[in-house]
Motif scaffolding. Structure first.
Motif, short mmCIF file in Angstrom:
data_model
loop_
_atom_site.label_atom_id
_atom_site.label_comp_id
_atom_site.label_asym_id
_atom_site.label_seq_id
_atom_site.Cartn_x
_atom_site.Cartn_y
_atom_site.Cartn_z
N UNK A 193 0.83 -1.21 0.00
CA UNK A 193 0.00 0.00 0.00
C UNK A 193 0.86 1.26 0.00
N UNK A 194 0.31 2.33 -0.56
CA UNK A 194 0.98 3.62 -0.44
C UNK A 194 0.86 4.07 1.01
N UNK A 195 1.81 4.89 1.44
CA UNK A 195 1.82 5.43 2.81
C UNK A 195 0.41 5.86 3.25
N UNK A 196 -0.28 6.66 2.43
CA UNK A 196 -1.58 7.21 2.80
C UNK A 196 -2.66 6.16 3.00
N UNK A 197 -2.48 5.02 2.40
CA UNK A 197 -3.54 3.99 2.47
C UNK A 197 -3.32 2.98 3.59
N UNK A 198 -2.18 3.08 4.27
CA UNK A 198 -1.89 2.09 5.33
C UNK A 198 -2.50 2.58 6.64
N UNK A 199 -3.81 2.42 6.76
CA UNK A 199 -4.55 3.00 7.90
C UNK A 199 -5.27 1.91 8.68
N UNK A 200 -5.54 2.18 9.96
CA UNK A 200 -6.38 1.28 10.75
C UNK A 200 -7.48 2.08 11.44
N UNK A 201 -8.51 1.38 11.86
CA UNK A 201 -9.63 2.04 12.54
C UNK A 201 -9.28 2.39 13.99
N UNK A 202 -9.83 3.50 14.49
CA UNK A 202 -9.54 3.90 15.88
C UNK A 202 -10.10 2.92 16.90
N UNK A 203 -11.00 2.06 16.49
CA UNK A 203 -11.53 1.07 17.44
C UNK A 203 -10.74 -0.24 17.41
N UNK A 204 -9.56 -0.21 16.80
CA UNK A 204 -8.73 -1.41 16.79
C UNK A 204 -8.34 -1.80 18.22
N UNK A 205 -8.49 -3.09 18.51
CA UNK A 205 -8.19 -3.62 19.83
C UNK A 205 -6.76 -3.28 20.27
N UNK A 206 -5.83 -3.42 19.35
CA UNK A 206 -4.42 -3.20 19.66
C UNK A 206 -4.12 -1.79 20.13
#
Ligand code: PMP
Length: 308
Positions: free
Chosen positions: A15-28
């Motif tokens: 993925x491009x830098x901008x697309x490597x995202x996670x949701x704020x509700x991620x358990x981790x």
């Protein structure tokens, strides 16, 4: 942001830098339920070479075990992803950061059906504690924070959450004008640095805390032990070291993927030895850099050559 990264591998895709995202509700993110690695790739005559990749992969998978976190990608897949990231970004040398963590499904402490997400990024990274540190050594303090005991959090697993302990110790040291901290364990013996293992030299022999002292089983620690023995030194790798022994040591040094082999020149403002890099430290350090920069050809099986 100071990271020079174009491409990140995540869950099987580049993925491009901008697309490597996670949701704020991620358990981790909420509970620190992730495991990670730090690996270095060195610039050698045969192109970029990843140091002890197999051992880092072993530890990466093993770190997830206490947490039931199963990395859903094979060794081959992670290896291909990493070498491809290095090739695509034309990196000659770099630091490699694999991370796996529980993503989102629910937010109880139990990860339940949270998916395991996995990413790898690579970026150029120089000497962790500074270029001068490798030659002159660093000034450190014994932290007022103790290393968490392996009866509280498994210290042999490289999990993300426990690094808040490293943050406390490191920031305490830096806000007091030191470069890094040394943590004592729950018993009050010397454990390690926030991101480094520690070695002591006395009368020409080398000592390092054993794995039962609530330390990470550092891969650079293993390397330094082996190189020192090959140089003919006696290495006591199950030592118990008291705080007092730090002050009277002939030499002290840190090891770590990021810190490599870094001399410690003072502890709590007490000069160690002459207050400069000691000769045993220099021997081990030279052997280490000769090895990783492939100026010698032994231990070639510790290297993964990216272009071959
Ligand atoms: N101890 C801790 C707490 C660390 O974070 C690290 C860095 N991974 C080390 C020791 C050194 O381990 P390695 O040589 O495998 O990088």
């Amino acid at each position: 942001a100071d990271m020079d990264v174009d491409t990140i591998w995540m869950d099987g895709e580049f993925l491009d830098w901008d697309d490597a995202q996670v949701h704020v509700l991620s358990h981790g993110l909420h509970y620190g339920t992730g495991v990670f690695e730090g690996v270095r790739c060195y610039d050698t005559e045969r192109g970029p070479a990843i140091f002890r990749w197999e051992e880092h992969l072993d530890r990466f998978y093993a770190s997830g075990k206490p947490y039931g976190l199963e990395i859903e990608h094979s060794r081959e897949e992670l290896t291909e992803a990493t070498t491809e990231l290095i090739r695509r970004q034309d990196l000659e040398s770099c630091y490699i950061r694999p991370l796996a963590f529980y993503g989102y499904d629910s937010l109880g402490v139990s990860p339940g059906n949270c998916p395991t997400r996995t990413m790898i990024a690579c970026w150029p990274w120089g000497a962790y504690l500074g270029d001068e540190a490798l030659e002159d050594g660093v000034d450190v303090m014994v932290s007022s924070w103790r290393k968490h005991a392996s009866s509280q959090i498994p210290t042999n697993a490289k999990a993300t959450g426990p690094y808040i302990n490293s943050l406390l110790a490191g920031e305490e040291a830096r806000s007091n004008g030191y470069v890094e901290a040394i943590l004592l364990n729950k018993e009050g013996n010397v454990a390690e640095g926030p991101g480094e293992n520690i070695f002591m030299v006395n009368d020409g022999e080398i000592y390092t805390p054993g794995l039962a002292e609530s330390i990470l089983d550092g891969i650079t620690r293993r390397t330094a032990i082996q190189l020192a023995r090959e140089l003919g030194y006696t290495v006591h790798d199950e030592a118990t070291i008291s705080r007092g022994q730090l002050y009277t040591a002939d030499e002290l040094f840190f090891t770590g993927t990021a810190a490599e082999v870094t001399p410690i020149r003072s502890v709590d403002d007490n000069a160690i030895g002459e207050g400069t890099r000691g000769s045993v430290t220099e021997d081990v350090q030279s052997a280490f850099f000769d090895l990783v920069e492939r100026r010698v050809d032994d231990h070639d099986d510790w290297f993964l050559y990216v272009e071959e």
